[in-house]
Design an enzyme around this catalytic site. Structure first.
Site, mmCIF file in Angstrom:
data_model
loop_
_atom_site.group_PDB
_atom_site.id
_atom_site.type_symbol
_atom_site.label_atom_id
_atom_site.label_comp_id
_atom_site.label_asym_id
_atom_site.label_seq_id
_atom_site.Cartn_x
_atom_site.Cartn_y
_atom_site.Cartn_z
ATOM 1 N N ASP A 69 0.940 -1.323 -0.067
ATOM 2 C CA ASP A 69 0.372 -0.220 -0.010
ATOM 3 C C ASP A 69 0.631 1.411 -0.069
ATOM 4 O OD1 ASP A 69 -2.030 1.529 -0.199
ATOM 5 O OD2 ASP A 69 -2.533 1.550 2.235
ATOM 6 N N ASP A 129 -1.245 5.354 -6.077
ATOM 7 C CA ASP A 129 -1.948 4.836 -5.360
ATOM 8 C C ASP A 129 -2.454 3.318 -5.448
ATOM 9 O OD1 ASP A 129 -2.841 3.885 -2.397
ATOM 10 O OD2 ASP A 129 -4.611 4.920 -2.871
#
Length: 376
Positions: A53, A251
């Site tokens: 992440d 992201d």
């Protein structure tokens, strides 16, 4: 003989994997539209599966006893045994009060002393909450060993959607990020290639390397992995993206790219004009532009590109131009950003548009690189 040959096959596969992926590189797999790696933790070492992440900092794993001493709390139960810190000789809790716990508070926003131990509360954009003890442990990533890595030994989880993994490895730019904690080894440089389907593998690589895509080009990388995206092209039509500085981010955890509503509507109209050869079937969930492509042996898709403030023009791979719903229906893999309480406009460049690209984060140098054919 069969047992000997089976062991020999496993060893040969391991040796080939080491040669291909190197000491600083691990296999990256697609799992339910997220991307996972295997990481060893503790002494003796045990292997666990972590989501990567880039939008968060904390590295955490679900731990036993999974209750933080309180009954009736949710315990996130992955489909694997939990990490038991009592069985690791290198596990140490971070004490409180301490300078380390105070720094943790600045990153996560909330820490509290519980029986002289540093506890944390973390939140994710999807509404998930995590609660546990801050600790240090030995980690094994690829063929590298890292002692004293700070991580969250999670005991309480609310609204978790990670039912097939053991935790998350945060690759953001904060104090607790694995990138920051290994900066003396890797100089805040890492790269990845996200595979386009579950039958392929990509990689997560730490540190600089000469093995990069020949088409690699760089643009500016800002704080918290901010990018300066100024437009998106659909064919010959350019749609300007109008957001303030440091409100557009790349992201790995967001699936489809999100845009401010006013920009998304313009992009959607340009896309619909380019897809008139297919039967429009309306919306499916947040994907409001879907088509029936049954009977078409080969899809004729519009060419799409991202435009950046410094002039970089990045062609979106064909796999990032449509997202399959089933064998006959595909959808536009972009959507409007959910409204925020303050009404700010944000851009999130999602993983669907990053697939098959080599993406290089040079955090120390303030650069973000993209190269085509990265997973080959």
């Amino acid at each position: 003989m069969l047992e000997i040959l089976d062991r020999d096959q496993k060893r040969a596969s391991l040796m080939v994997s080491r040669q291909r992926y190197g000491k600083n590189q691990v296999q990256l797999r697609w799992q339910d539209s997220t991307y996972v790696i295997n990481v060893g933790i503790g002494t003796p070492k045990r292997m666990f599966t972590f989501n990567i992440d880039t939008g968060s900092d904390l590295l955490w794993i679900q731990c036993l006893p999974c209750k933080l001493g309180k009954p009736n709390h949710d315990c996130y139960q992955p489909k694997r045994p939990l990490f038991d810190p009592s069985k690791s000789s290198t596990y140490t809790k971070i004490t409180c009060p301490s300078h380390t716990c105070s720094l943790t508070n600045t990153t996560l926003g909330y820490t509290q002393c519980v029986s002289s131990s540093c506890t944390y509360l973390g939140a994710y954009l999807d509404g998930s909450l995590i609660f546990g003890y801050m600790a240090k442990e030995t980690l094994f990533v690829g063929s590298k060993t890292f002692k004293g890595i700070m991580f969250g030994c999670n005991e309480v989880t609310f609204n978790a959607t990670l039912d097939k993994t053991d935790g998350i490895i945060g690759l953001g730019q904060g104090f607790l990020s694995f990138v920051e904690q290994t900066s003396n080894t890797y100089n805040k440089v890492f790269s990845y290639c996200l595979p386009s389907n579950p039958n392929r593998v990509g990689f997560l690589r730490f540190g600089k390397t000469k093995r990069v895509s020949k088409s690699l080009k760089f643009t500016k990388l800002g704080r918290d992995n901010a990018i300066e995206l100024t437009g998106i092209k659909v064919g010959s039509t350019t749609i300007p993206i109008t957001v303030k500085k440091d409100t557009a981010f790349i992201d790995s955890g967001t699936v489809i790219t999100r845009l401010p509503s006013k920009d998304y509507i313009k992009l959607r109209e340009a896309y619909r004009k380019a897809m008139t050869g297919y039967r429009f079937v309306g919306a499916i969930s947040v994907a409001d532009t879907c088509y029936n492509v049954g009977g078409h042996k080969k899809l004729k898709l519009p060419r799409m590109s991202f435009l950046f403030a410094d002039g970089l023009l990045l062609d979106i791979p064909p796999s990032g131009v449509v997202i399959p719903y089933n064998s006959t229906v595909v959808c536009f893999p972009f959507a409007a950003t959910p409204e925020t309480p303050g009404g700010e406009d944000f851009v999130l460049l999602g993983n669907y548009q990053q697939r098959t690209l080599e993406v290089v984060y040079d955090v120390a140098g303030g650069k973000l690189g993209f190269g085509h054919g990265g997973c080959k």
